[in-house]
Design a protein around this motif. Structure first.
Motif, mmCIF file in Angstrom:
data_model
loop_
_atom_site.group_PDB
_atom_site.id
_atom_site.type_symbol
_atom_site.label_atom_id
_atom_site.label_comp_id
_atom_site.label_asym_id
_atom_site.label_seq_id
_atom_site.Cartn_x
_atom_site.Cartn_y
_atom_site.Cartn_z
ATOM 1 N N THR A 67 0.826 -1.211 0.000
ATOM 2 C CA THR A 67 0.000 0.000 0.000
ATOM 3 C C THR A 67 0.859 1.260 0.000
ATOM 4 O OG1 THR A 67 -1.812 -1.107 1.160
ATOM 5 C CG2 THR A 67 -1.745 1.297 1.287
ATOM 6 N N LEU A 68 1.848 1.304 0.867
ATOM 7 C CA LEU A 68 2.682 2.505 0.980
ATOM 8 C C LEU A 68 3.550 2.706 -0.256
ATOM 9 C CD1 LEU A 68 3.769 2.226 4.729
ATOM 10 C CD2 LEU A 68 1.924 3.597 3.749
ATOM 11 N N LEU A 69 4.047 1.637 -0.835
ATOM 12 C CA LEU A 69 4.856 1.753 -2.054
ATOM 13 C C LEU A 69 4.008 2.247 -3.223
ATOM 14 C CD1 LEU A 69 6.901 -1.526 -1.613
ATOM 15 C CD2 LEU A 69 7.893 0.773 -1.694
ATOM 16 N N ASN A 70 2.795 1.732 -3.338
ATOM 17 C CA ASN A 70 1.921 2.176 -4.424
ATOM 18 C C ASN A 70 1.467 3.615 -4.224
ATOM 19 O OD1 ASN A 70 2.155 -0.245 -5.749
ATOM 20 N ND2 ASN A 70 0.266 -1.111 -4.919
ATOM 21 N N ASP A 71 1.286 4.018 -2.980
ATOM 22 C CA ASP A 71 0.966 5.419 -2.695
ATOM 23 C C ASP A 71 2.145 6.333 -3.023
ATOM 24 O OD1 ASP A 71 -1.533 4.686 -1.822
ATOM 25 O OD2 ASP A 71 -1.074 4.835 0.305
ATOM 26 N N SER A 72 3.331 5.742 -3.165
ATOM 27 C CA SER A 72 4.543 6.513 -3.416
ATOM 28 C C SER A 72 4.898 6.592 -4.895
ATOM 29 C CB SER A 72 5.718 5.893 -2.640
ATOM 30 O OG SER A 72 5.441 5.873 -1.261
ATOM 31 N N GLY A 73 4.021 6.085 -5.749
ATOM 32 C CA GLY A 73 4.257 6.198 -7.185
ATOM 33 C C GLY A 73 4.744 4.938 -7.853
ATOM 34 N N MET A 74 4.905 3.836 -7.089
ATOM 35 C CA MET A 74 5.286 2.568 -7.691
ATOM 36 C C MET A 74 4.028 1.758 -8.022
ATOM 37 S SD MET A 74 8.696 1.405 -5.517
ATOM 38 C CE MET A 74 9.015 0.063 -6.680
ATOM 39 N N ASN A 75 4.218 0.662 -8.721
ATOM 40 C CA ASN A 75 3.118 -0.243 -9.063
ATOM 41 C C ASN A 75 3.553 -1.644 -8.653
ATOM 42 O OD1 ASN A 75 0.908 -1.555 -10.102
ATOM 43 N ND2 ASN A 75 1.411 -1.186 -12.255
ATOM 44 N N VAL A 76 3.219 -2.022 -7.416
ATOM 45 C CA VAL A 76 3.751 -3.241 -6.802
ATOM 46 C C VAL A 76 2.610 -4.193 -6.453
ATOM 47 C CG1 VAL A 76 5.121 -4.161 -4.898
ATOM 48 C CG2 VAL A 76 5.655 -1.907 -5.832
ATOM 49 N N VAL A 77 2.846 -5.468 -6.661
ATOM 50 C CA VAL A 77 1.887 -6.518 -6.308
ATOM 51 C C VAL A 77 2.613 -7.583 -5.508
ATOM 52 C CG1 VAL A 77 0.377 -8.339 -7.195
ATOM 53 C CG2 VAL A 77 0.450 -6.118 -8.342
ATOM 54 N N ALA A 78 1.999 -8.063 -4.433
ATOM 55 C CA ALA A 78 2.553 -9.177 -3.657
ATOM 56 C C ALA A 78 1.924 -10.479 -4.133
ATOM 57 C CB ALA A 78 2.286 -8.980 -2.170
ATOM 58 N N VAL A 79 2.774 -11.496 -4.326
ATOM 59 C CA VAL A 79 2.300 -12.831 -4.689
ATOM 60 C C VAL A 79 2.617 -13.753 -3.510
ATOM 61 C CG1 VAL A 79 2.420 -14.704 -6.355
ATOM 62 C CG2 VAL A 79 2.839 -12.349 -7.102
ATOM 63 N N HIS A 80 1.577 -14.209 -2.816
ATOM 64 C CA HIS A 80 1.768 -14.937 -1.560
ATOM 65 C C HIS A 80 1.712 -16.448 -1.758
ATOM 66 C CE1 HIS A 80 1.414 -11.184 0.631
ATOM 67 N NE2 HIS A 80 0.253 -10.936 0.064
ATOM 68 N N LYS A 81 2.638 -17.156 -1.115
ATOM 69 C CA LYS A 81 2.654 -18.616 -1.103
ATOM 70 C C LYS A 81 2.897 -19.107 0.322
ATOM 71 C CE LYS A 81 2.348 -19.375 -5.601
ATOM 72 N NZ LYS A 81 1.207 -20.119 -6.224
ATOM 73 N N ASP A 82 2.376 -20.311 0.612
ATOM 74 C CA ASP A 82 2.539 -20.927 1.931
ATOM 75 C C ASP A 82 3.840 -21.723 1.971
ATOM 76 O OD1 ASP A 82 2.210 -22.049 4.434
ATOM 77 O OD2 ASP A 82 0.645 -23.473 3.801
ATOM 78 N N SER A 83 4.666 -21.427 2.975
ATOM 79 C CA SER A 83 5.904 -22.170 3.171
ATOM 80 C C SER A 83 5.669 -23.479 3.918
ATOM 81 C CB SER A 83 6.911 -21.301 3.948
ATOM 82 O OG SER A 83 8.122 -21.947 4.128
ATOM 83 N N GLY A 84 4.614 -23.520 4.740
ATOM 84 C CA GLY A 84 4.191 -24.757 5.383
ATOM 85 C C GLY A 84 5.121 -25.306 6.448
ATOM 86 N N THR A 85 6.138 -24.524 6.854
ATOM 87 C CA THR A 85 7.173 -25.012 7.783
ATOM 88 C C THR A 85 7.720 -26.353 7.301
ATOM 89 O OG1 THR A 85 5.667 -24.131 9.500
ATOM 90 C CG2 THR A 85 7.780 -24.980 10.234
#
Length: 412
Positions: A67-85
């Motif tokens: 959110t903060l990076l995109n508010d700063s003029g970047m275009n960032v997306v997080a891609v989440h995956k489970d590490s599962g320990t």
């Protein structure tokens, strides 16, 4: 009558006009720029397994960074995956993130899992991996082609602080139950080297239904305290057995067992006034700003371990990629090596100091060719030659049934 040749000419001209109109429709109008593809950054956090209680809050830290990076003029997306320990689960997830073309990966938690992912996936594949929670000293010496970093401090610091704390509390003999992986083994070794008393250290495997044999060995002959150097899932089992069997009633904890959910399930009143250690930073402008922004976004004060480290790791990868793209121009090759080469540029002095509250200024400075020095939530995030950071260790306690800082932040 229209001659055949004239008719054909008419058809050709009409077709050319039509193609021209379609082509014009497909082009941006004057002053209109095509939107750049988003910068994708992966996360490899634990939503299942022995460390599953930590994943969701840490993901919140990453999402706040987005959110903060995109508010700063970047275009960032997080891609989440489970590490599962789990090394296999995490390695498969890391390969999927690589295939998706992420700029870097934030993860994992368990030092054993991070080591496996780094050695089998990210180093051979040339991807930057920044762990916000893996603290084993062995990670510092992995042959990593400068692609493996941490935003949390090594257990070379935590083991030393914990050993001195046990001395300070007057303990002469302690038992240790430690998870049988690089994290547990490294932490107990450093603790033992810094504690002046007797140690009975017993390894254990993860997530078993009983640890009665290990508890018996670790507490044989009586101990002043039993130290839980594990993860919440397994520690909850053996601490309960230690309490109910009368093997121990005094405990010490570490970052892996700094879990309010675990204490609540065991009866937090059983641990009143007891102590633990974990990576943690003293109050700072960066930390205070992060806590305010986090509370505004998620409606609660951040209290779980490694939230700040996750936020810092995500921001560092994003800013390093931005610098790589800017410095390389149109021909920039911002693969793993390019991003890795910029990690210290955005995190280390010299440069204008920036933090969570002024990421817009950070992006503007990078695009202007200026140096920045990112001051993180978890500490200054100055990266050394091994990819480590030299942040502090927090001593925490249980007060009124809740985990609470003692406001003591120490380094060896």
């Amino acid at each position: 009558m229209i001659k055949f040749s004239s008719y054909v000419s008419f058809i050709l001209v009409t077709a050319m006009i039509g193609v021209s109109m379609v082509a014009c429709d497909s082009l941006p109008s004057l002053g209109e720029e095509e939107e750049a593809e988003p910068l994708e950054i992966g996360t490899l956090l634990d939503y299942t397994g022995d460390l599953g209680v930590y994943g969701k809050p840490m993901r919140n830290g990453a999402e706040l960074a987005v959110t903060l990076l995109n508010d700063s003029g970047m275009n960032v997306v997080a891609v989440h995956k489970d590490s599962g320990t789990d090394a296999k689960v995490a390695s498969d997830a890391a390969r999927a993130l690589q295939a998706a073309g992420v700029s870097g990966i934030v993860g994992s938690l368990s030092s054993g899992v991070t080591t496996a992912v780094a050695e089998s996936v990210t180093i051979p594949g040339g991807t930057v991996l920044v762990s916000p929670a893996s603290t084993a000293p062995s990670i510092s010496v992995i042959e990593d082609n400068d692609l493996l970093f941490r935003s949390t401090v090594s257990d070379a610091a935590q083991g030393s602080v914990l050993g001195k704390l046990a001395d300070e509390l007057g303990y002469k003999k302690v038992g240790i139950l430690y998870v049988n992986n690089p994290y547990g083994d490294g932490l107990q070794n450093i603790f033992t080297a810094n504690f002046s008393g007797t140690v009975q250290a017993v390894p254990h495997e993860g997530e078993l239904s009983t640890y009665m044999s290990e508890v018996t060995k670790a507490t044989e002959g009586g101990v002043d305290a039993l130290i839980a150097m594990s993860y919440p899932g397994s520690a909850q089992v053996y601490i309960r057995e230690a309490l109910e069997g009368g093997f121990a009633d005094t405990f010490m904890f570490v970052d892996g067992t700094k879990s309010q959910d675990m204490l609540d399930s065991l009866g937090a009143n059983n641990f009143e006034g007891m102590y633990g250690t974990a990576p943690g930073a003293p109050p700072s402008d960066a930390k205070n700003t992060f806590e305010e922004l986090y509370e505004a976004r998620f409606g609660e004060v951040p209290s779980d371990p490694f939230l700040g480290e996750t936020f810092d790791a995500f921001v560092m990868i994003a800013l390093a990629t931005e610098k790589c793209l800017h410095d390389g121009g149109d021909d920039a090759n911002c693969d793993g090596a390019g991003v890795a080469a910029a990690m210290r540029d955005v995190s280390n002095a010299p440069g204008t100091k920036v933090g969570p509250g002024d990421l817009a200024n950070a992006v503007e400075l990078i695009r202007s060719g200026e140096d920045i020095d990112f001051e993180g939530v978890a500490g200054s995030q100055e990266i050394d030659d091994n990819g480590d950071v030299l942040n502090s260790i927090e001593i925490w306690t249980v007060k009124g049934g809740k985990i609470e800082s003692t406001n003591r932040f120490e380094a060896p």
